[in-house]
Design an enzyme around this catalytic site. Structure first.
Site, PDB file in Angstrom:
ATOM      1  N   GLU A   4     -17.272  -4.012  24.787  1.00  0.00           N
ATOM      2  CA  GLU A   4     -16.535  -5.267  24.854  1.00  0.00           C
ATOM      3  C   GLU A   4     -15.330  -5.295  23.907  1.00  0.00           C
ATOM      4  O   GLU A   4     -14.240  -5.744  24.284  1.00  0.00           O
ATOM      5  CB  GLU A   4     -17.462  -6.451  24.534  1.00  0.00           C
ATOM      6  CG  GLU A   4     -18.569  -6.672  25.531  1.00  0.00           C
ATOM      7  CD  GLU A   4     -19.827  -5.865  25.232  1.00  0.00           C
ATOM      8  OE1 GLU A   4     -20.830  -6.033  25.948  1.00  0.00           O
ATOM      9  OE2 GLU A   4     -19.808  -5.054  24.268  1.00  0.00           O
TER      10      GLU A   4
ATOM     11  N   HIS B  58       0.845  -1.199   0.000  1.00  0.00           N
ATOM     12  CA  HIS B  58       0.000   0.000   0.000  1.00  0.00           C
ATOM     13  C   HIS B  58       0.881   1.251   0.000  1.00  0.00           C
ATOM     14  O   HIS B  58       1.297   1.720   1.070  1.00  0.00           O
ATOM     15  CB  HIS B  58      -0.906   0.003   1.227  1.00  0.00           C
ATOM     16  CG  HIS B  58      -1.820  -1.181   1.320  1.00  0.00           C
ATOM     17  ND1 HIS B  58      -1.363  -2.437   1.634  1.00  0.00           N
ATOM     18  CD2 HIS B  58      -3.168  -1.291   1.134  1.00  0.00           C
ATOM     19  CE1 HIS B  58      -2.390  -3.282   1.645  1.00  0.00           C
ATOM     20  NE2 HIS B  58      -3.489  -2.608   1.346  1.00  0.00           N
TER      21      HIS B  58
ATOM     22  N   HIS C 266     -28.830 -14.645  25.179  1.00  0.00           N
ATOM     23  CA  HIS C 266     -27.776 -14.515  26.174  1.00  0.00           C
ATOM     24  C   HIS C 266     -27.140 -15.852  26.565  1.00  0.00           C
ATOM     25  O   HIS C 266     -26.222 -15.874  27.387  1.00  0.00           O
ATOM     26  CB  HIS C 266     -28.327 -13.841  27.437  1.00  0.00           C
ATOM     27  CG  HIS C 266     -28.513 -12.359  27.300  1.00  0.00           C
ATOM     28  ND1 HIS C 266     -29.255 -11.792  26.292  1.00  0.00           N
ATOM     29  CD2 HIS C 266     -28.035 -11.327  28.046  1.00  0.00           C
ATOM     30  CE1 HIS C 266     -29.251 -10.475  26.432  1.00  0.00           C
ATOM     31  NE2 HIS C 266     -28.511 -10.167  27.476  1.00  0.00           N
TER      32      HIS C 266
ATOM     33  N   HIS D  24      -3.846   3.388  -3.360  1.00  0.00           N
ATOM     34  CA  HIS D  24      -4.045   2.902  -1.982  1.00  0.00           C
ATOM     35  C   HIS D  24      -3.409   1.537  -1.755  1.00  0.00           C
ATOM     36  O   HIS D  24      -2.609   1.376  -0.835  1.00  0.00           O
ATOM     37  CB  HIS D  24      -5.536   2.825  -1.656  1.00  0.00           C
ATOM     38  CG  HIS D  24      -5.820   2.197  -0.316  1.00  0.00           C
ATOM     39  ND1 HIS D  24      -5.932   2.935   0.839  1.00  0.00           N
ATOM     40  CD2 HIS D  24      -5.986   0.904   0.058  1.00  0.00           C
ATOM     41  CE1 HIS D  24      -6.156   2.130   1.855  1.00  0.00           C
ATOM     42  NE2 HIS D  24      -6.200   0.878   1.405  1.00  0.00           N
TER      43      HIS D  24
END
Length: 664
Positions: free
Chosen positions: A410, A26, A472, A260
């Site tokens: 998280e 890149h 859950h 890129h």
């Protein structure tokens, strides 16, 4: 005296030459950010190329890790042990210059940055570590911990959701020594980002409580000014928005997405050399350029000055000095093992049935007192994960804090903790419900890839959590975590196994450790000394009924007590049966063949596994003819004890299966 532009062009040329030779890479970002890198590394960055791991060095993180040739070029020019041959081997097998920066592979690389945004998140962790250590160790006239964390990031890093999680927290924690450079070039792989990324980044970061300044990323004077202003703002992290041109210097590909993620091509490389007035052949850097870039003497002088300061500090504060050295060397306190065995003695005479999450908290109470480097945190679930112990102190004010309230973050939490560990001097543990480990999966994988010493505390480990229902209740999570290389997973059945699981994770330096813990209470077991020692081996014989063993039940966690009850009933109908607690399959698999065959003799083929999760994993231990008691659907909403019965986790239902399969 060479011009700054000429010195930054050395980065550009080395980058495009290496990428062209590799036919992969890149070039756009290294060419666009070269001017920023030149100013930062030559004027502000505190480091010593001869000692890349000097403890009070500044930390640099390339969050847009695809721009790795920028970092490798800068490290080479500055005097790190990265040769021209290493640059020529860019992206080749087993080279020092892999496609994305990898810690432990390249001197000067602080952390592995691959998936966008995680480098930025780990930078937040490093800034937290610096601030905590400075509060703990620094004294008047003795700032032995005094360094900055610098992060390069791109549009992709700021588009990723993790950037919101961690930058929001960084502003709340007032991490004034965190300075982030945002490469605002307006281009990503798909083209101009204005079609899909129109955020007002400045206002966004101001709302996070950041200091924000916007500059021309190709103007050295503006870059210098911005850095000086950022360093003066000690109460806020800084975002320097750098307006740049991707592929700067390329006549036909600058400002375009084609620069890129692909080599410029031989013709364009030649044209870029002319455009940048760089007449030298490939991989040739003039001595004058090396002379201007070389940071070895300056780095040695800076470290020597720090060493002199630390000598005086050691005289004034000998105990703190010893503690500092112990922690940077990652040596554990001498009394930790004694603490463990004293605790195990207590547990072996206590038979109060409690959950393993509560056992985990009790263990923290013991270990936390002798481990000042232990730093915890939970994603807004501390009362449920039970990760706060009596000595926990929030880092909000940073006065000897050791607990981070991460909020509902998280992914960010896990990646921040990766940065905390790789900064040095800490052992982080992070916590959430097991089912929410999905949110953190990429950071868990990065922790394993980097061999990060982090402990994941995952509670509410099965349908046993009950009424919250299938959203859950983790089903596939334990098995899928087991498949991550370098991640050691432990699912203890009681307090003794939980304490040893913690001890294993604290001592482990080859990767992270996941502790899988129950919400519901579990039976406690007594053990012999040999059994306790064998827990460290990941799997061991917990109970045997009969003498000529011809059946084996393998179980983990809360299902171990069920396995024991099943074994007792099978024994009554003539089975000679062994119960194996397989607390950690990966640890067990590391044991020598003799031990593994002692626990699971090949000749005993009548095997049953019991675990309240996906059953497919257990083929490796029970074979195709064994019985796998598990759950291969999603859960249901209802009380845990009812769900276990519904899904077949009862003595009578398992015994019936055994009778039917083995013709008893």
């Amino acid at each position: 005296m060479l011009s700054r532009k000429y010195l930054s062009n050395a980065i550009r040329i080395l980058s495009i030459d290496s990428i062209q030779r590799a036919q992969s890479g890149h070039p756009g970002a290294p060419m666009g950010m070269a001017d920023i890198a030149e100013v930062l590394w030559r004027d502000f960055f505190k480091h010593n190329p001869n000692n890349p791991l000097w403890s009070d060095r500044d930390r640099f993180i390339l969050s847009n890790g695809h721009a790795s040739m920028l970092l490798y070029s800068v490290l080479h020019l500055s005097g790190y042990k990265i040769s021209i041959e290493d640059l020529k081997n860019f992206r080749q097998c087993f080279s020092k210059t892999p496609g994305h920066p990898e810690v432990h592979c390249t001197p000067g690389v602080e952390i592995t940055t691959g998936p966008l945004g995680q480098g930025l998140a780990s930078g937040v962790g490093m800034a937290i570590a610096e601030k905590l250590l400075s509060q703990y160790f620094n004294k008047k006239n003795f700032d032995i911990v005094d360094h900055y964390t610098w992060v390069f990031s791109g549009d992709g890093c700021l588009m990723e959701g993790i950037s919101h999680e961690v930058c929001s927290l960084a502003g709340t924690l007032e991490l004034g020594k965190l300075i982030v450079f945002y490469d605002k070039n307006g281009i990503s792989i798909d083209g101009e980002v204005s079609d899909w990324f129109t955020d007002n980044t400045k206002k966004r970061f101001l709302s996070y409580n950041w200091h924000v300044i916007e500059i021309n990323g190709h103007d050295s004077e503006e870059i210098i000014y911005a850095i000086k202003i950022a360093k003066e703002n000690i109460l806020k992290p800084s975002l320097i928005i750098c307006n740049t041109v991707i592929g700067f210097g390329s006549p036909n590909k600058s400002g375009k997405s084609i620069s890129h993620g692909a080599p410029l091509g031989e013709l364009e490389v030649s044209l870029t050399r002319k455009q940048l007035n760089w007449p030298h052949p490939s991989f040739h850097i003039p001595k004058a350029v090396y002379s201007e870039w070389d940071a070895k003497k300056k780095g040695e002088a800076i470290e020597l000055s720090w060493n002199n300061l630390f000598e005086k500090y050691s005289v004034e504060y000998p105990e703190l000095s010893k503690e500092y050295i112990r922690r940077i060397k990652e040596n554990l306190p001498d009394n930790l093992q004694k603490t463990l065995y004293n605790f195990l003695s207590e547990l072996n005479t206590s038979f109060i049935n409690i959950s393993t999450r509560e056992s985990s908290k009790n263990t923290l109470e013991k270990f936390g007192q002798c481990l000042p480097e232990l730093i915890g945190g939970s994603a807004d679930l501390a009362p449920s994960n039970l990760t706060v112990w009596s000595g926990s102190k929030s880092i909000k004010n940073f006065i000897k804090g050791n607990y981070i309230h991460y909020g509902v973050r998280e992914f960010g939490m896990t990646s921040i903790a990766n940065g905390i560990y790789h900064h040095g001097s800490f052992i982080p543990y992070t916590a959430t419900f097991l089912v929410f480990s999905d949110y953190a999966r990429s950071a868990i994988r990065m922790a394993a890839l980097m061999k990060t010493r982090q402990i994941f505390v995952y509670t509410h480990d099965s349908i046993g959590l009950g009424e919250d229902g299938p959203t859950h209740q983790p089903i596939e999570h334990i098995s899928t975590l087991r498949y991550i290389p370098n991640l050691s997973l432990w699912r203890p059945c009681d307090s003794t196994e939980t304490a040893i699981s913690w001890f294993y994770g604290i001592n482990r330096k080859s990767g992270p450790t996941a502790l899988i813990l129950t919400r519901q209470n579990v039976k406690q077991f007594s053990r012999t000394k040999d059994q306790i020692n064998n827990i460290f081996k990941g799997g061991y014989i917990l109970r045997e009924y009969g003498h000529n063993i011809n059946y084996i039940i393998i179980a983990t966690g809360s299902e171990v007590s069920l396995a024991v009850n099943v074994a007792k009933k099978l024994y009554k109908i003539g089975c000679h049966i062994r119960v194996v607690s397989m607390i950690s399959t990966d640890c067990f698999d590391l044991q020598d063949k003799n031990y593994r065959n002692l626990v699971l003799p090949k000749k005993i083929v009548n095997r049953i596994s019991i675990e309240a999760g996906s059953s497919e994993y257990w083929y490796k231990y029970v074979g195709i003819n064994g019985i796998r008691i598990g759950i291969d659907t999603f859960g249901e909403s209802g009380p845990g004890e009812n769900l276990f019965e519904f899904f077949g986790f009862s003595v009578d239902k398992i015994v019936t299966q055994v009778k039917n399969r083995f013709f008893l």
